[in-house]
Motif scaffolding. Sequence first.
Motif, PDB file in Angstrom:
ATOM      1  N   ILE A 110      64.019  21.750  11.024  1.00 25.61           N
ATOM      2  CA  ILE A 110      64.766  20.921  11.902  1.00 25.61           C
ATOM      3  C   ILE A 110      65.735  20.325  11.363  1.00 25.61           C
ATOM      4  O   ILE A 110      67.023  19.990  11.571  1.00 25.61           O
ATOM      5  CB  ILE A 110      63.666  19.904  12.649  1.00 25.61           C
ATOM      6  N   THR A 111      65.552  19.990   9.803  1.00 24.79           N
ATOM      7  CA  THR A 111      66.456  19.469   8.996  1.00 24.79           C
ATOM      8  C   THR A 111      67.789  20.395   8.809  1.00 24.79           C
ATOM      9  O   THR A 111      68.891  19.945   8.665  1.00 24.79           O
ATOM     10  CB  THR A 111      65.760  19.248   7.645  1.00 24.79           C
ATOM     11  N   ILE A 112      67.357  21.649   8.463  1.00 22.16           N
ATOM     12  CA  ILE A 112      68.535  22.295   8.438  1.00 22.16           C
ATOM     13  C   ILE A 112      69.540  22.553   9.831  1.00 22.16           C
ATOM     14  O   ILE A 112      70.561  22.646   9.734  1.00 22.16           O
ATOM     15  CB  ILE A 112      68.047  23.923   8.201  1.00 22.16           C
ATOM     16  N   ILE A 113      68.818  22.586  10.849  1.00 19.18           N
ATOM     17  CA  ILE A 113      69.444  22.558  12.062  1.00 19.18           C
ATOM     18  C   ILE A 113      70.524  21.400  12.220  1.00 19.18           C
ATOM     19  O   ILE A 113      71.640  21.539  12.439  1.00 19.18           O
ATOM     20  CB  ILE A 113      68.648  22.850  13.343  1.00 19.18           C
ATOM     21  N   GLY A 114      69.762  20.419  11.754  1.00 21.88           N
ATOM     22  CA  GLY A 114      70.713  19.044  11.934  1.00 21.88           C
ATOM     23  C   GLY A 114      71.918  18.955  11.173  1.00 21.88           C
ATOM     24  O   GLY A 114      72.968  18.494  11.351  1.00 21.88           O
ATOM     25  N   VAL A 115      71.523  19.716   9.904  1.00 23.49           N
ATOM     26  CA  VAL A 115      72.733  19.688   8.941  1.00 23.49           C
ATOM     27  C   VAL A 115      73.683  20.561   9.624  1.00 23.49           C
ATOM     28  O   VAL A 115      74.902  20.080   9.285  1.00 23.49           O
ATOM     29  CB  VAL A 115      72.204  20.031   7.560  1.00 23.49           C
ATOM     30  N   VAL A 116      73.603  21.631  10.104  1.00 28.24           N
ATOM     31  CA  VAL A 116      74.477  22.350  10.584  1.00 28.24           C
ATOM     32  C   VAL A 116      75.228  21.876  11.762  1.00 28.24           C
ATOM     33  O   VAL A 116      76.517  21.986  11.849  1.00 28.24           O
ATOM     34  CB  VAL A 116      73.864  23.893  11.015  1.00 28.24           C
ATOM     35  N   ILE A 117      74.661  21.001  12.696  1.00 30.89           N
ATOM     36  CA  ILE A 117      75.194  20.585  13.592  1.00 30.89           C
ATOM     37  C   ILE A 117      76.219  19.540  13.067  1.00 30.89           C
ATOM     38  O   ILE A 117      77.142  19.083  13.629  1.00 30.89           O
ATOM     39  CB  ILE A 117      74.235  20.013  14.543  1.00 30.89           C
ATOM     40  N   ALA A 118      75.696  18.635  12.159  1.00 32.10           N
ATOM     41  CA  ALA A 118      76.418  17.665  11.518  1.00 32.10           C
ATOM     42  C   ALA A 118      77.698  18.306  10.901  1.00 32.10           C
ATOM     43  O   ALA A 118      78.734  17.707  11.174  1.00 32.10           O
ATOM     44  CB  ALA A 118      75.686  16.820  10.613  1.00 32.10           C
ATOM     45  N   VAL A 119      77.592  19.182  10.342  1.00 29.31           N
ATOM     46  CA  VAL A 119      78.632  20.022   9.474  1.00 29.31           C
ATOM     47  C   VAL A 119      79.836  20.372  10.603  1.00 29.31           C
ATOM     48  O   VAL A 119      80.943  20.219  10.497  1.00 29.31           O
ATOM     49  CB  VAL A 119      78.264  21.204   8.657  1.00 29.31           C
ATOM     50  N   GLY A 120      79.244  21.003  11.609  1.00 29.50           N
ATOM     51  CA  GLY A 120      79.955  21.410  12.487  1.00 29.50           C
ATOM     52  C   GLY A 120      80.971  20.530  13.338  1.00 29.50           C
ATOM     53  O   GLY A 120      81.936  20.702  13.466  1.00 29.50           O
ATOM     54  N   PHE A 121      80.370  19.378  13.334  1.00 24.18           N
ATOM     55  CA  PHE A 121      80.800  18.179  14.145  1.00 24.18           C
ATOM     56  C   PHE A 121      82.034  17.676  13.311  1.00 24.18           C
ATOM     57  O   PHE A 121      83.119  17.160  13.868  1.00 24.18           O
ATOM     58  CB  PHE A 121      79.670  17.159  14.407  1.00 24.18           C
ATOM     59  N   LEU A 122      81.624  17.604  11.999  1.00 24.12           N
ATOM     60  CA  LEU A 122      82.535  17.115  11.000  1.00 24.12           C
ATOM     61  C   LEU A 122      83.851  17.805  11.068  1.00 24.12           C
ATOM     62  O   LEU A 122      84.947  17.495  10.999  1.00 24.12           O
ATOM     63  CB  LEU A 122      82.166  16.754   9.673  1.00 24.12           C
ATOM     64  N   ALA A 123      83.765  19.466  11.149  1.00 24.08           N
ATOM     65  CA  ALA A 123      84.886  20.305  10.921  1.00 24.08           C
ATOM     66  C   ALA A 123      85.632  20.010  12.388  1.00 24.08           C
ATOM     67  O   ALA A 123      86.963  20.117  12.120  1.00 24.08           O
ATOM     68  CB  ALA A 123      84.028  21.645  10.914  1.00 24.08           C
ATOM     69  N   TRP A 124      84.939  19.881  13.258  1.00 24.76           N
ATOM     70  CA  TRP A 124      85.690  19.740  14.553  1.00 24.76           C
ATOM     71  C   TRP A 124      86.493  18.448  14.670  1.00 24.76           C
ATOM     72  O   TRP A 124      87.662  18.265  14.949  1.00 24.76           O
ATOM     73  CB  TRP A 124      84.569  19.876  15.905  1.00 24.76           C
ATOM     74  N   ALA A 125      85.986  17.374  14.121  1.00 20.58           N
ATOM     75  CA  ALA A 125      86.886  16.024  13.899  1.00 20.58           C
ATOM     76  C   ALA A 125      87.898  15.962  13.056  1.00 20.58           C
ATOM     77  O   ALA A 125      88.956  15.479  13.244  1.00 20.58           O
ATOM     78  CB  ALA A 125      85.403  15.038  13.794  1.00 20.58           C
ATOM     79  N   THR A 126      87.653  16.764  11.918  1.00 17.91           N
ATOM     80  CA  THR A 126      88.653  17.087  10.868  1.00 17.91           C
ATOM     81  C   THR A 126      89.851  17.763  11.618  1.00 17.91           C
ATOM     82  O   THR A 126      91.064  17.295  11.356  1.00 17.91           O
ATOM     83  CB  THR A 126      88.312  17.703   9.897  1.00 17.91           C
ATOM     84  N   LEU A 127      89.783  19.016  12.421  1.00 14.07           N
ATOM     85  CA  LEU A 127      90.790  19.320  13.028  1.00 14.07           C
ATOM     86  C   LEU A 127      91.544  18.740  14.036  1.00 14.07           C
ATOM     87  O   LEU A 127      92.635  18.740  14.144  1.00 14.07           O
ATOM     88  CB  LEU A 127      90.123  20.817  13.519  1.00 14.07           C
ATOM     89  N   VAL A 128      90.788  17.939  14.742  1.00 15.62           N
ATOM     90  CA  VAL A 128      91.382  16.988  15.823  1.00 15.62           C
ATOM     91  C   VAL A 128      92.132  15.916  15.066  1.00 15.62           C
ATOM     92  O   VAL A 128      93.339  15.618  15.598  1.00 15.62           O
ATOM     93  CB  VAL A 128      90.258  16.329  16.545  1.00 15.62           C
ATOM     94  N   MET A 129      91.807  15.519  14.012  1.00 15.96           N
ATOM     95  CA  MET A 129      92.353  14.335  13.370  1.00 15.96           C
ATOM     96  C   MET A 129      93.495  14.739  12.704  1.00 15.96           C
ATOM     97  O   MET A 129      94.540  14.072  12.530  1.00 15.96           O
ATOM     98  CB  MET A 129      91.373  13.529  12.271  1.00 15.96           C
ATOM     99  N   THR A 130      93.684  16.127  12.037  1.00 16.46           N
ATOM    100  CA  THR A 130      94.696  16.529  11.075  1.00 16.46           C
ATOM    101  C   THR A 130      95.445  17.429  12.060  1.00 16.46           C
ATOM    102  O   THR A 130      96.488  17.958  11.605  1.00 16.46           O
ATOM    103  CB  THR A 130      94.189  17.391  10.229  1.00 16.46           C
ATOM    104  N   GLY A 131      95.504  17.584  13.634  1.00 21.62           N
ATOM    105  CA  GLY A 131      96.390  18.560  14.387  1.00 21.62           C
ATOM    106  C   GLY A 131      95.922  19.724  14.067  1.00 21.62           C
ATOM    107  O   GLY A 131      96.835  20.781  14.595  1.00 21.62           O
ATOM    108  N   GLY A 132      95.039  20.210  13.473  1.00 20.42           N
ATOM    109  CA  GLY A 132      94.710  21.848  13.393  1.00 20.42           C
ATOM    110  C   GLY A 132      94.315  22.267  14.662  1.00 20.42           C
ATOM    111  O   GLY A 132      94.605  23.502  14.937  1.00 20.42           O
TER     112      GLY A 132
END
Length: 272
Positions: free
Chosen positions: A5-27
């Motif tokens: 469960i901890t691994i899945i939560g980490v993966v989701i958190a990483v994916g969310f951060l990556a998406w947020a980064t793309l949105v914030m930076t215009g990617g």
Amino acid sequence: MLRAITIIGVVIAVGFLAWATLVMTGGRDWLVASMTEEKAPAIVAANEETPKQVEKPAEAKPADPAPAEAKPEEAKPAESQPDVAMEAEAEDETAEETAAAESEPAPAEATSEDPPPETAEANDAEKPADGGGDAAGMDPAGNPTKTAEAAEKGALKSPYQDDYESVAEEGHKKFMAAGCNGCHGGTGGGGMGPPLSNPVWIYGNDGDTLFRLIALGTTGLQEQGYTRKGSELVVGPMPPHGNIVKSNDDMWKIIAWIWSINPPDKSASAAQ
């Protein structure tokens, strides 16, 4: 389990951060633009393969022809004036004709009492001889029934009254041809009907009575006002034979034969 469960939560958190980064930076815009650039050449190539419809220029309609110029009315020739001299001559001729017509005597008016000669001759020709024409038995080819119906009482007279013996033999043939022998016998001696050779005359022995009796029968004769004068042992009504006997002349010849075997002067009739 907790580890997974901890691994899945980490993966989701990483994916969310990556998406947020793309949105914030215009990617995100850069990613969409790159994908659009890859599809653009294919869309252009498809548009080039489809032939564009070339609009045809509208054909210019020919201008309406200019109205034809009205033709000037042709001048009508002036009517010739009547000749005054000719009119005067025509009036003179009319006056002369009127005077001539007035000088002629007017024809006498025809009166109803004096018919024209041609009409008088035609009327004389139409008048029947002996007061009856066909009604008096004067038309040899006439129909016996019509003759008996049209003639006045006592008007029928035999043309063989004074010489019935001369046509008696021919009358006997016509008597047989009309079927009279079926009731009165071939020699007139009787049978189903009364005899014709004895002195008894039921209605009378004159030509007018015998003609009507044979033509119209007993009933027709009585309707004309003829009554019985005698009686026979054989009693029976006489049927009409006016349309069986062919003509008035044949009827008179049959009566002539009856007179030849029972002369009319032998006995005027049976006892009253």
